[in-house]
Design a protein around this motif. Structure first.
Motif, PDB file in Angstrom:
ATOM      1  N   ARG A 139       0.833  -1.216   0.000  1.00 13.83           N
ATOM      2  CA  ARG A 139       0.000   0.000   0.000  1.00 13.83           C
ATOM      3  C   ARG A 139       0.862   1.258   0.000  1.00 13.83           C
ATOM      4  NH1 ARG A 139      -4.452  -0.891  -2.262  1.00 13.83           N
ATOM      5  NH2 ARG A 139      -3.055  -2.437  -3.157  1.00 13.83           N
ATOM      6  N   LEU A 185     -12.105  -0.234   3.111  1.00 14.03           N
ATOM      7  CA  LEU A 185     -12.148   1.038   2.383  1.00 14.03           C
ATOM      8  C   LEU A 185     -13.565   1.587   2.218  1.00 14.03           C
ATOM      9  CD1 LEU A 185      -9.263   0.542  -0.178  1.00 14.03           C
ATOM     10  CD2 LEU A 185      -9.444   2.347   1.538  1.00 14.03           C
ATOM     11  N   ALA A 193     -14.287  -0.715  -5.167  1.00 17.49           N
ATOM     12  CA  ALA A 193     -13.424  -1.456  -4.249  1.00 17.49           C
ATOM     13  C   ALA A 193     -14.056  -2.787  -3.856  1.00 17.49           C
ATOM     14  CB  ALA A 193     -13.134  -0.616  -3.010  1.00 17.49           C
ATOM     15  N   THR A 220      -9.071  -0.040  -5.879  1.00 15.43           N
ATOM     16  CA  THR A 220      -9.186   0.855  -4.723  1.00 15.43           C
ATOM     17  C   THR A 220      -8.629   2.247  -4.966  1.00 15.43           C
ATOM     18  OG1 THR A 220      -7.063   0.059  -3.888  1.00 15.43           O
ATOM     19  CG2 THR A 220      -9.037  -1.088  -3.131  1.00 15.43           C
ATOM     20  N   GLU A 221      -7.938   2.469  -6.081  1.00 13.60           N
ATOM     21  CA  GLU A 221      -7.261   3.750  -6.281  1.00 13.60           C
ATOM     22  C   GLU A 221      -8.212   4.950  -6.255  1.00 13.60           C
ATOM     23  OE1 GLU A 221      -4.979   2.734  -9.784  1.00 13.60           O
ATOM     24  OE2 GLU A 221      -3.145   2.868  -8.594  1.00 13.60           O
ATOM     25  N   GLU A 223      -8.539   5.559  -2.568  1.00 11.38           N
ATOM     26  CA  GLU A 223      -7.272   5.869  -1.903  1.00 11.38           C
ATOM     27  C   GLU A 223      -6.749   7.243  -2.296  1.00 11.38           C
ATOM     28  OE1 GLU A 223      -5.322   1.439  -1.242  1.00 11.38           O
ATOM     29  OE2 GLU A 223      -5.348   2.309  -3.264  1.00 11.38           O
ATOM     30  N   MET A 274      -5.317  10.352  -0.100  1.00 13.97           N
ATOM     31  CA  MET A 274      -3.877  10.072  -0.037  1.00 13.97           C
ATOM     32  C   MET A 274      -3.046  11.337   0.157  1.00 13.97           C
ATOM     33  SD  MET A 274      -1.596   8.233  -2.976  1.00 13.97           S
ATOM     34  CE  MET A 274      -2.544   6.724  -2.931  1.00 13.97           C
ATOM     35  N   TYR A 321      -3.563   7.778   5.056  1.00 16.36           N
ATOM     36  CA  TYR A 321      -3.044   6.754   4.148  1.00 16.36           C
ATOM     37  C   TYR A 321      -2.047   5.842   4.858  1.00 16.36           C
ATOM     38  CZ  TYR A 321      -1.873   4.426  -0.131  1.00 16.36           C
ATOM     39  OH  TYR A 321      -1.721   3.455  -1.086  1.00 16.36           O
ATOM     40  N   HIS A 338      -4.057   3.509   6.792  1.00 20.02           N
ATOM     41  CA  HIS A 338      -4.598   2.516   5.859  1.00 20.02           C
ATOM     42  C   HIS A 338      -3.565   1.436   5.551  1.00 20.02           C
ATOM     43  CE1 HIS A 338      -6.169   0.664   2.279  1.00 20.02           C
ATOM     44  NE2 HIS A 338      -5.407   1.364   1.451  1.00 20.02           N
ATOM     45  N   THR A 354      -3.871  -2.518   6.557  1.00 22.28           N
ATOM     46  CA  THR A 354      -3.773  -3.549   5.519  1.00 22.28           C
ATOM     47  C   THR A 354      -2.782  -4.625   5.944  1.00 22.28           C
ATOM     48  OG1 THR A 354      -4.276  -1.937   3.781  1.00 22.28           O
ATOM     49  CG2 THR A 354      -3.250  -3.994   3.094  1.00 22.28           C
ATOM     50  N   TYR A 362     -12.164   0.788  10.283  1.00 19.90           N
ATOM     51  CA  TYR A 362     -11.869   1.881   9.357  1.00 19.90           C
ATOM     52  C   TYR A 362     -12.792   3.063   9.609  1.00 19.90           C
ATOM     53  CZ  TYR A 362      -8.343   0.105   6.084  1.00 19.90           C
ATOM     54  OH  TYR A 362      -7.175  -0.300   5.498  1.00 19.90           O
TER      55      TYR A 362
END
Length: 674
Positions: free
Chosen positions: A205, A265, A295, A301-302, A305, A309, A316, A319, A323, A374
């Motif tokens: 990640r 997420l 996701a 997931t981008e 994220e 980010m 992040y 996150h 992960t 989360y």
């Protein structure tokens, strides 16, 4: 190019062979669904699907050689892929146990065991990189006329064969050492067990912002360091029978991603939505719902994220830590599922009957726990430290003023615009074609090489719909645009030299606007000034979208009179609800935008009176809008008013005809050339 920039090129090239894995996952997944007990031995149809999928898995090494050579080539030509294939055949044949025995004159049983593993992804990547470099260097070489048939692209596979012979000679003495080092690294990671899986996931990640996670993945997911997690898992029964896979162990570098991507997420997305300002929640809801669905369903997931980010890096890092913990827990508990593309619902469903999927259903309750974690952690962190996640700024990014409404005038919001228009605008945003040296795309991002990354206009890119811009170094930039990345990248390549001019540098901001040379072109239509006032060069307009010509080419006027007229005969295709701008299509197909003032959309229509309606046919000089100039001059940020042709790429260019003072409906402003 820097080491980081080069590794980024290799990383994005790895996506070419990796993109074949979903086919293998689907084929083998369907096969195991049909025959979950016999794994193909009790059903011819199941065997058909399983064997079809294994054909891809069993040849991943050569696919890496072909894919990397193609992905790193300068023009993505098939000759580069052929070069990679030729290089792989030559190297693996010369370094096979039989060939080594013959060349070194030693018995076959004395040949180091490493040569029996010469066909692996590491060698595929190595050959792909060498082949691509040779292709990029020699594909344009012209030989003497007598040998002209072998010039250019035809020369490269021949040249590669000879270069790879030299590489093979070196590999005969170095490969056992290299292979031993890779195996040693893999064994050390494997000895860490579940902790090693968690550490890998954390860095997986953490490397996403710079695009190097693909290179890391190749070590753990494929046969670079002896781990080969994805192919061994997808192989299922065949992997077990061959002694390559162990139920409960194989897949541990994948399984823990499912709770994060399917549940964690989306929990973060819900927290971001709940933390948004009330006036922004409707817009944030749409963004977060789309990202959460992507996701959960596909494992992409981008979009989520990149929404936090850069605006909240601490989130992040959290996150990445979560992960790593998730992958560690799944590996420790032997809750295993695998994927061929990413850890979404589709891959979980397909892998559920794979004989290597053990207690996979426990990943769902684990995911529900991570959804709650989360949500709580993200919501607490956002509110405690007042992090500017989407919707917490005073206005949702991109909604201010005219950057957004001009997207509408050119065919809707970014997601509704055609790729060619977006490509032209993104080229302008990254400093124009002169600044671009290479264009590529990953799943959700444009990967660009530029001469100077400082020329990239991040604000304009975000107005066009980008969720983030990453400057890796002076020459490497990534622009996060979502699932349309590849389409936009292809359009950018196709446009070539036709795109909009680059945004002006500060040193150029006072330069006089010069007409495009059109001495031999024929005038299609002449435009009269839509308003009386003083001519202003387009690069003097206090708005990036207009000044960089991302919206179109033309000129601007600072009005001194209240009447706004049609600059040419045609149809009024759009008048904004706030009456501050209109779009007109001429009989010749030119699409004109007349935008009165900058940021005037914020006035909600005050100071403007509409004199015609959408869909009406007008003549040149016919009144369209009435201005209250006193009010507008007192309340608008600027009354400099751009008049541009938004589809100027369909023509030869334009020629300016006016300077100084112009009169509405009388003075020729510029000619559009055929």
């Amino acid at each position: 190019m820097s080491v980081l920039g080069y590794l980024q090129r290799v990383g994005r090239a790895l996506m070419v062979p990796v993109a074949t894995l979903p086919a293998a996952a689907i084929l083998m997944g369907v096969g195991y669904w049909i025959d979950p007990v016999g794994w193909g031995s009790q059903s011819a149809l199941a065997a058909f699907f399983i064997k079809s999928g294994s054909a891809i898995i069993d040849h991943m090494s050569v696919l890496f050689a072909i894919g990397v050579a193609y992905g790193m080539s300068k023009d993505k030509d098939g000759a580069a892929a052929l070069t990679g294939f030729v290089g792989f055949l030559v190297l693996t044949t010369l370094c096979s146990p039989a060939a080594v025995s013959m060349i070194q004159n030693i018995p076959v049983d004395k040949v180091p065991a490493a040569f029996g593993k010469i066909e692996n992804q590491f060698v595929g990547i190595l050959v792909g990189v060498i082949s691509a470099e040779l292709y990029n260097r020699f594909s344009g070489v012209e030989l003497p006329k007598a040998l002209s048939f072998f010039s250019g692209r035809r020369l490269v596979p021949i040249l590669t064969s000879f270069v790879i012979i030299a590489v093979a000679f070196v590999m005969m003495y170095t490969w056992p050492i290299i292979f031993g080092g890779l195996v040693n690294f893999g064994e050390h990671v494997q000895k860490l067990g579940s902790a090693g899986a968690g550490i890998y996931a954390f860095f997986n990640r953490l490397l996403i912002p710079v695009g190097l996670h693909h290179a890391l993945n190749s070590v753990f997911w494929f046969d670079v360091a002896g781990i080969n997690d994805i192919p061994n898992f997808l192989g299922g029964a065949q992997s077990i029978e061959a002694g390559k896979a162990i139920p409960g162990i194989t897949g541990r570098y994948q399984a823990g991603f499912f709770p994060i991507m399917m549940f964690g997420l989306p929990g973060a997305a819900l927290a971001i939505y709940h933390c948004a300002r009330p006036e922004n929640k409707a817009k944030v809801l749409g963004i977060m719902m789309a990202g959460a669905f992507a996701a959960f369903f596909t494992g992409i997931t981008e979009p989520l994220e990149f929404s936090f980010m850069f605006v909240a890096p601490v989130l992040y890092v959290i996150h990445a830590v979560l992960t790593g913990i998730s992958v560690y827990i799944a590996a420790t508990m032997h809750w295993i599922a695998g994927f061929g593309f990413s850890a979404g619902f589709v891959d979980m469903l397909l892998s559920s009957r794979n004989p290597l999927a053990t207690h996979w259903y426990m990943l769902i309750p684990q995911g529900l726990v991570f959804f709650a974690i989360y949500y709580v952690v993200f919501r607490f962190t956002i509110t405690k430290f007042n992090l500017m996640t989407p919707g917490r700024e005073l206005a949702v990014a991109g909604s201010e003023a005219d950057g957004e409404d001009m997207n509408v005038s050119n065919g809707g919001a970014a997601k509704e615009q055609d790729a060619t228009l977006l490509a032209r605008q993104y080229i302008a945003a990254v400093g124009g074609s002169d600044n671009l040296t290479a264009i590529d795309a990953c799943i959700t991002r444009l990967r660009l090489n530029v001469k100077d990354s400082s020329l990239v206009n991040e604000a304009m890119a975000k107005r066009l719909g980008a969720t983030g811009v990453i400057r890796l170094n002076k020459t490497s930039v990534q622009v996060i645009v979502g699932f349309v990345a590849e389409k936009i990248a292809n359009a950018m390549k196709t446009i070539g030299h036709v795109e909009a001019a680059p945004a002006p540098s500060p040193a150029q901001s006072g330069a006089k606007l010069q007409a495009v040379p059109t001495s031999t072109a024929v005038t299609v239509v002449s435009l009269v000034s839509p308003v009386t006032g003083a001519v202003v060069a387009l690069d003097q307009v206090p708005d990036e979208a207009f000044a960089s010509k991302a919206v179109g080419d033309g000129v601007a006027i600072k009005p001194t009179d209240s009447m706004v007229v049609a600059p040419a005969a045609g149809t009024i295709v759009k008048i904004f609800n706030t009456n501050h701008a209109f779009c007109l299509e001429t009989e010749e197909g030119a699409e004109l935008v007349v935008h009165m003032g900058i940021d005037t959309v914020a006035l909600n229509g005050k100071g403007f009176t509409r004199l015609v309606e959408e869909g009406e046919t007008v003549t040149a000089g016919q009144p369209v809008l009435q201005l209250d100039l006193d009010y507008l001059n007192a309340n608008a940020r600027s009354m400099i008013s751009p008049v541009v042709c938004s589809n100027i790429d369909d023509f030869a260019g334009l020629e300016l005809k006016a300077e100084g003072q112009v009169i509405a409906g009388q003075t020729i402003l510029f000619d559009i050339k055929k």
